[in-house]
Design a protein around this motif. Structure first.
Motif, PDB file in Angstrom:
ATOM      1  N   GLY A  36       8.429  -5.616   6.009  1.00  0.00           N
ATOM      2  CA  GLY A  36       7.219  -5.812   5.246  1.00  0.00           C
ATOM      3  C   GLY A  36       7.368  -5.375   3.798  1.00  0.00           C
ATOM      4  N   ALA A  37       6.246  -5.402   3.067  1.00  0.00           N
ATOM      5  CA  ALA A  37       6.277  -5.052   1.651  1.00  0.00           C
ATOM      6  C   ALA A  37       5.168  -4.065   1.375  1.00  0.00           C
ATOM      7  N   SER A  38       5.452  -3.155   0.466  1.00  0.00           N
ATOM      8  CA  SER A  38       4.393  -2.224   0.091  1.00  0.00           C
ATOM      9  C   SER A  38       3.544  -2.850  -0.994  1.00  0.00           C
ATOM     10  N   LEU A  39       2.346  -2.327  -1.145  1.00  0.00           N
ATOM     11  CA  LEU A  39       1.431  -2.860  -2.147  1.00  0.00           C
ATOM     12  C   LEU A  39       2.037  -2.753  -3.550  1.00  0.00           C
ATOM     13  N   THR A  40       2.729  -1.623  -3.800  1.00  0.00           N
ATOM     14  CA  THR A  40       3.342  -1.407  -5.117  1.00  0.00           C
ATOM     15  C   THR A  40       4.397  -2.460  -5.413  1.00  0.00           C
TER      16      THR A  40
ATOM     17  N   GLU B  57       9.953  -9.945   2.000  1.00  0.00           N
ATOM     18  CA  GLU B  57      10.367  -9.757   3.390  1.00  0.00           C
ATOM     19  C   GLU B  57      11.824 -10.154   3.558  1.00  0.00           C
ATOM     20  N   ARG B  58      12.191 -11.273   2.882  1.00  0.00           N
ATOM     21  CA  ARG B  58      13.571 -11.734   2.986  1.00  0.00           C
ATOM     22  C   ARG B  58      14.519 -10.756   2.306  1.00  0.00           C
ATOM     23  N   GLY B  59      13.998 -10.140   1.245  1.00  0.00           N
ATOM     24  CA  GLY B  59      14.812  -9.197   0.497  1.00  0.00           C
ATOM     25  C   GLY B  59      15.232  -8.005   1.354  1.00  0.00           C
ATOM     26  N   GLY B  60      14.705  -7.907   2.522  1.00  0.00           N
ATOM     27  CA  GLY B  60      15.106  -6.833   3.427  1.00  0.00           C
ATOM     28  C   GLY B  60      13.948  -5.908   3.682  1.00  0.00           C
ATOM     29  N   GLY B  61      14.101  -5.088   4.654  1.00  0.00           N
ATOM     30  CA  GLY B  61      13.056  -4.123   4.942  1.00  0.00           C
ATOM     31  C   GLY B  61      11.969  -4.725   5.783  1.00  0.00           C
TER      32      GLY B  61
ATOM     33  N   GLN C 133      -2.246  -5.624   7.700  1.00  0.00           N
ATOM     34  CA  GLN C 133      -1.896  -4.376   7.042  1.00  0.00           C
ATOM     35  C   GLN C 133      -2.711  -3.258   7.690  1.00  0.00           C
ATOM     36  N   ALA C 134      -1.981  -2.350   8.338  1.00  0.00           N
ATOM     37  CA  ALA C 134      -2.653  -1.161   8.823  1.00  0.00           C
ATOM     38  C   ALA C 134      -2.980  -0.325   7.587  1.00  0.00           C
ATOM     39  N   PRO C 135      -4.047   0.537   7.637  1.00  0.00           N
ATOM     40  CA  PRO C 135      -4.385   1.333   6.455  1.00  0.00           C
ATOM     41  C   PRO C 135      -3.170   2.083   5.936  1.00  0.00           C
ATOM     42  N   ARG C 136      -2.961   2.011   4.632  1.00  0.00           N
ATOM     43  CA  ARG C 136      -1.875   2.710   3.928  1.00  0.00           C
ATOM     44  C   ARG C 136      -0.500   2.336   4.465  1.00  0.00           C
ATOM     45  N   ASP C 137      -0.398   1.191   5.098  1.00  0.00           N
ATOM     46  CA  ASP C 137       0.881   0.799   5.683  1.00  0.00           C
ATOM     47  C   ASP C 137       1.444  -0.414   4.957  1.00  0.00           C
ATOM     48  N   MET C 138       2.606  -0.862   5.412  1.00  0.00           N
ATOM     49  CA  MET C 138       3.261  -2.029   4.818  1.00  0.00           C
ATOM     50  C   MET C 138       2.469  -3.294   5.144  1.00  0.00           C
ATOM     51  N   ILE C 139       2.638  -4.304   4.253  1.00  0.00           N
ATOM     52  CA  ILE C 139       1.957  -5.585   4.458  1.00  0.00           C
ATOM     53  C   ILE C 139       2.913  -6.533   5.182  1.00  0.00           C
ATOM     54  N   HIS C 140       2.418  -7.222   6.228  1.00  0.00           N
ATOM     55  CA  HIS C 140       3.236  -8.193   6.958  1.00  0.00           C
ATOM     56  C   HIS C 140       2.566  -9.550   6.927  1.00  0.00           C
ATOM     57  N   LEU C 141       3.387 -10.603   6.884  1.00  0.00           N
ATOM     58  CA  LEU C 141       2.840 -11.958   7.010  1.00  0.00           C
ATOM     59  C   LEU C 141       2.579 -12.235   8.482  1.00  0.00           C
ATOM     60  N   THR C 142       1.419 -12.820   8.788  1.00  0.00           N
ATOM     61  CA  THR C 142       1.193 -13.281  10.165  1.00  0.00           C
ATOM     62  C   THR C 142       1.958 -14.590  10.336  1.00  0.00           C
TER      63      THR C 142
ATOM     64  N   ALA D 144      -3.959  -6.353  -6.688  1.00  0.00           N
ATOM     65  CA  ALA D 144      -3.141  -6.758  -5.537  1.00  0.00           C
ATOM     66  C   ALA D 144      -3.852  -6.370  -4.251  1.00  0.00           C
ATOM     67  N   SER D 145      -4.413  -5.182  -4.245  1.00  0.00           N
ATOM     68  CA  SER D 145      -5.096  -4.674  -3.055  1.00  0.00           C
ATOM     69  C   SER D 145      -6.273  -5.569  -2.679  1.00  0.00           C
ATOM     70  N   GLN D 146      -6.985  -5.986  -3.722  1.00  0.00           N
ATOM     71  CA  GLN D 146      -8.140  -6.880  -3.499  1.00  0.00           C
ATOM     72  C   GLN D 146      -7.708  -8.185  -2.833  1.00  0.00           C
ATOM     73  N   MET D 147      -6.626  -8.744  -3.408  1.00  0.00           N
ATOM     74  CA  MET D 147      -6.153 -10.035  -2.915  1.00  0.00           C
ATOM     75  C   MET D 147      -5.633  -9.912  -1.492  1.00  0.00           C
TER      76      MET D 147
END
Lengths: 677, 210
Positions: free
Chosen positions: B25-29, B19-23, B57-66, B42-45
């Motif tokens: 959120g982060a993608s699963l990849t 997240e700090r790296g920019g952008g 994480q909305a389906p197929r969307d970026m992951i965000h920290l709460t 990763a997806s499991q975790m």
């Protein structure tokens, strides 16, 4: 020439161990002790003398390394110079370590008080191959410099001459410390706004304001000035990226370093460094502790092996006195008062004077030789586990002499927490006044080869209880925040006979004074309480006491002490022991009525051995000694505690020591019974 | 925080960095690549973290920290940096080795141990330490000499030491150091005993073997 004032006030300032107290003694001839561990002169001592028809008052300021007010001593000195500047300030510096001592001089010099620098220990400097150009030093500092050897009272005349001269024609030097390009402009800016009517140098006042301190009252009241100083300080700190304080330190050090470099030359010859060699061995982890243990054991051995024959001698003197008084005076109240009350009571205490003298002789030697600071270093590891540090050990060790100066010595500790905890456990350090009680009972109930170990065990028990209480008090009241150990280790010096004897003499004198006043009064009061109201005619001693006031008091508290195995006679003695612990002995002498005839402690010992409470029971004697060791300390300690910490802590101290004493004595008794003693 | 497994902690930390790296959120990849794991694991975790309310994480969307996830991630990160700083600044461990070690050690430390470590680092003023060749005084052995370079921390430590002849920049010799208890040094002509805690704040550049 100015008109001579009535009295000229001199103050002596300098680092700890600079020989300040020796100078004080040389000037005043006062009977005062010269110590060798930092902070022996915590008190502000004063004396006076007359020179050339003029009276001089001398104030011996506590030894300090700087004026930064980080310790109680520094606060005392700083406040003294700020609020009551003397007519002449004598700054004593150690010629063997000039650079460090000039660090303080750099701060004193700007006080703009007429000042003379006494360059002490010139003999040692010469032995070390140091040559000091005192003429140049005087020029650089712009104050007179007098080389002296305080230990041998050399140079005092010249020092006096300068003091007198400055007293009559006050002249403060014009030397200033250059605070460098970061600070000087700010000082100049600030100095312009200072009220010019104050005597202190504007340069120093401005400098101190920048450092966040105020030097005089007008500055203190000037809020605008202080706000200005604070703003300037922030500017400097932003610019220099260093706290202003550090910049000042660097400049004081630079000043001291520069002056020392100019004035001191050292030849290149290698010399035998006694202090280094001794420290190499005496402060090693295991060896150091072993040596320390030997020192303590040796001290106790000395006190008894050498002291006992002298005690026997004194006993004979008092026996003779008692016998003579009995022979001369007619039977009656007066004879009873003199023989039983005065000679029996006071004599029973005075005979232990040799023990006390020898103990102070040993402590004085350890202090003046410089070993005491090493003892603190060696003990720091252990003390740390008590939640204290090595420095607390010095007051505790002094407590073996007398608890009162020991509690006064806690002022060398930096935080209130350390001071209070140390003071609260000092009463468990077995002071010299408890020695007569041990001597009496140990002599009566233990075989000669057991006497030293038993005595040692009591001292150790005191230390153990102190350890436990330090931990407990720390946990209960104070948390674990403690100030770091920082202790100077002065060079080893052979104590001068004069300074050790002076210490022994002052202590002996105060002991005798106590015997002559408090104990005399206590003995007379006790004698009265023990003989009144008059017994019904023709009754034996034993029962006579039961009817007296003393018997009544003793009986009243007897139930409380019964579980410890004490009867009402012992209870009475414990009550009077509160006046002064050695009074336990004199009271027993009166209660058992052994003051007359054969006199002295020998008779008392015989009587005690036959008493049903003690008969063949070293355990009861030992329990009693444990109780005497631990229970509420004497009036003197209460008084000093009150002065230092207020009545709440004093009341707490009195109560908790007594509870601890009772519990410990009870446990000792239970354990002894269980083990079949 | 305690119930997070060390793998979960690693995920949170990696997400924080991404997240700090920019952008946004982060993608699963990205996440799987950053941690060197398969996207499937990763997806499991991430699903588990989602259940824990730490990421969204909305389906197929970026992951965000709460908010809770961020707090937890920052907590993990502090542990990492503190341990790493201890290794580099106090023990002089090279940075890359320290980073690797910190990753392993950060999970293993009990909360209390970590708190003590953090207090210690604060105490010695670790933040002010720049990389140089100094060591804390207690690491010097008996007979060792060195130049006193820094005295960390406030409370008048520098002033008090200076007044006793122990200045920054002077050469000091260690006279006694038993491995515990105070350290005895000679600075100029002054012999001074210094409690171990205070000695730890004194940084010395050795001029002899330690």
């Amino acid at each position: 020439m100015a008109t001579p004032r009535k009295t000229i006030r001199i103050a002596l300032a300098g680092n700890p161990n600079c020989g300040k107290t020796s100078v004080f003694n040389n000037l005043t001839g006062a009977h005062q002790h010269v110590g060798n561990w930092p902070g022996v002169t915590v008190e502000q001592k004063s004396g006076d003398f007359t020179y050339d028809g003029v009276r001089y008052e001398v104030i011996d300021l506590p030894g300090t390394y700087s004026l930064s007010a980080y310790s109680v001593e520094e606060e005392v000195v700083e406040r003294f110079l700020r609020t009551t500047p003397p007519d002449v300030l004598v700054n004593i510096v150690d010629a063997t370590n000039l650079e460090r001592h000039l660090f303080l001089t750099a701060q004193l010099i700007e006080q703009r008080v007429p000042m003379v620098v006494a360059l002490n220990m010139m003999d040692e400097a010469e032995e070390q191959g140091l040559r000091i150009d005192d003429v140049q030093l005087a020029q650089l500092l712009d104050v007179p410099v007098v080389p002296i050897i305080a230990r041998r009272n050399k140079g005092t005349g010249q020092l006096l001459a300068w003091i007198a001269q400055l007293g009559f024609e006050p002249r403060a030097g014009a030397c200033t410390v250059d605070y460098g390009p970061e600070i000087e402009p700010a000082i100049a800016a600030l100095a312009a706004h200072l009220n010019p009517r104050e005597p202190a140098s504007p340069h120093m006042r401005a400098a101190m304001l920048l450092a966040g301190r105020v030097v005089c009252k007008t500055d203190e009241e000037d809020a605008a000035l202080q706000a200005r100083a604070a703003a300037l300080r922030r500017d400097i700190e932003r610019h220099a990226r260093e706290p202003v304080e550090d910049l000042f330190i660097a400049r004081w050090y630079g000043f001291a370093h520069g002056v020392a470099r100019t004035c001191v030359t050292q030849d290149a010859r290698e010399r035998f460094d006694l202090t280094a060699r001794l420290d190499d061995v005496l402060t090693r982890p295991v060896l150091g502790l072993v040596f320390f243990g030997l020192c303590m054991a040796g001290t106790f051995e000395l006190v008894f092996a050498l002291g006992n024959p002298l005690i026997a001698l004194l006993e004979q003197v008092f026996a003779w006195l008692g016998a003579s008084a009995t022979a001369v005076l007619p039977t009656g109240a007066l004879r009873s008062l003199l023989v039983d009350g005065v000679i029996g009571g006071v004599g029973g205490v005075v005979v232990f004077l040799p023990n006390i003298l020898l103990l102070f002789l040993a402590i004085g030697f350890l202090e003046d030789s410089g070993y005491m600071a090493r003892a603190a270093f060696v003990m720091d590891g252990i003390m740390h586990r008590l939640g204290l540090h090595g420095k607390s050990f010095i007051p505790m060790l002094l407590g073996f002499g007398c608890n009162v100066p020991a509690i006064m010595a806690t002022r060398t500790l930096e935080t209130k927490r350390d001071r209070l905890i140390t003071s609260l456990i000092i009463p468990f350090m077995s002071c010299g006044a408890r020695l007569p009680v041990y001597a009496l009972f140990i002599g009566a109930f233990f075989a000669p080869h057991w006497q030293a170990p038993v005595l040692m065990s009591l001292y150790l028990l005191g230390i153990l209880v102190a350890v436990a209480m330090a931990n407990l008090l720390g946990l209960l009241f104070f948390g674990s925040d403690r100030s770091p150990l920082l202790l100077e280790l002065p060079p080893y010096r052979l104590p001068t006979l004069r300074s050790v004897l002076m210490l022994v003499w002052t202590r002996a004198w105060s002991y005798l004074k106590k015997a002559g006043t408090v104990l005399l009064a206590a003995s007379i009061v006790m004698w009265y309480l023990c003989t009144h109201p008059a017994p019904p005619g023709g009754v034996e001693h034993e029962t006579r006491f039961e009817h007296s006031y003393a018997g009544t008091v003793g009986k009243a508290i007897e139930p409380l002490l019964r579980p410890l195995g004490f009867d009402w006679k012992v209870s009475v003695a414990l009550v009077t022991g509160f006046m002064a612990k050695e009074a336990v002995v004199s009271t027993l002498a009166v209660v058992y009525d052994v003051g007359d005839g054969e006199g002295g402690s020998h008779a008392l010992q015989n009587t005690l051995r036959e008493d049903p409470v003690f008969r063949n029971r070293p355990l009861v004697a030992y329990t009693l000694m444990v109780f005497v060791l631990l229970y509420v300390p004497c009036l003197g300690v209460i008084a000093i505690f009150l002065k230092e910490y207020g009545w709440k802590w004093t009341a707490f101290m009195a109560a908790y020591t007594t509870v601890v004493a009772w519990v410990a004595a009870f446990l000792v008794r239970m354990a002894g019974v269980a083990l079949g003693f | 925080m305690e119930e997070l497994s060390s793998a979960q902690q690693d995920y949170l930390e990696a997400l924080l960095r991404l997240e700090r790296g920019g952008g946004d959120g982060a993608s699963l990849t990205d996440l799987a690549r950053a941690l060197g794991v398969k996207p499937a694991s990763a997806s499991q975790m991430v699903a588990r973290l989602k259940d824990g309310g730490l990421v969204t994480q909305a389906p197929r969307d970026m992951i965000h920290l709460t908010r809770a996830g961020r707090t937890a991630a920052e907590h993990v990160e502090t542990r990492h940096t503190t341990v790493r700083e201890f290794l580099t600044k106090v023990l002089n461990v090279p940075p890359d080795v320290a980073d690797g070690d910190a990753c392993k050690v950060e999970h293993a430390l009990a909360a209390d141990t970590f708190n003590r470590l953090r207090d210690f680092m604060d105490h010695i003023g670790a933040d002010d330490i720049e990389r140089d060749n100094t060591v804390p005084l207690p690491l010097m052995h008996r007979g060792g000499t060195g130049l006193l370079r820094r005295i960390a921390g406030g409370g008048g430590r520098r002033a008090r030491l200076s007044a006793m002849g122990v200045h920054v920049g002077t050469e000091i010799r260690v006279l006694q150091n038993a491995g515990r208890g105070p350290v005895m040094i000679k600075a100029g002509k002054s012999r001074v005993a210094i409690g171990r805690g205070l000695a730890t704040c004194m940084h010395v550049e050795p001029t002899s073997d330690l």
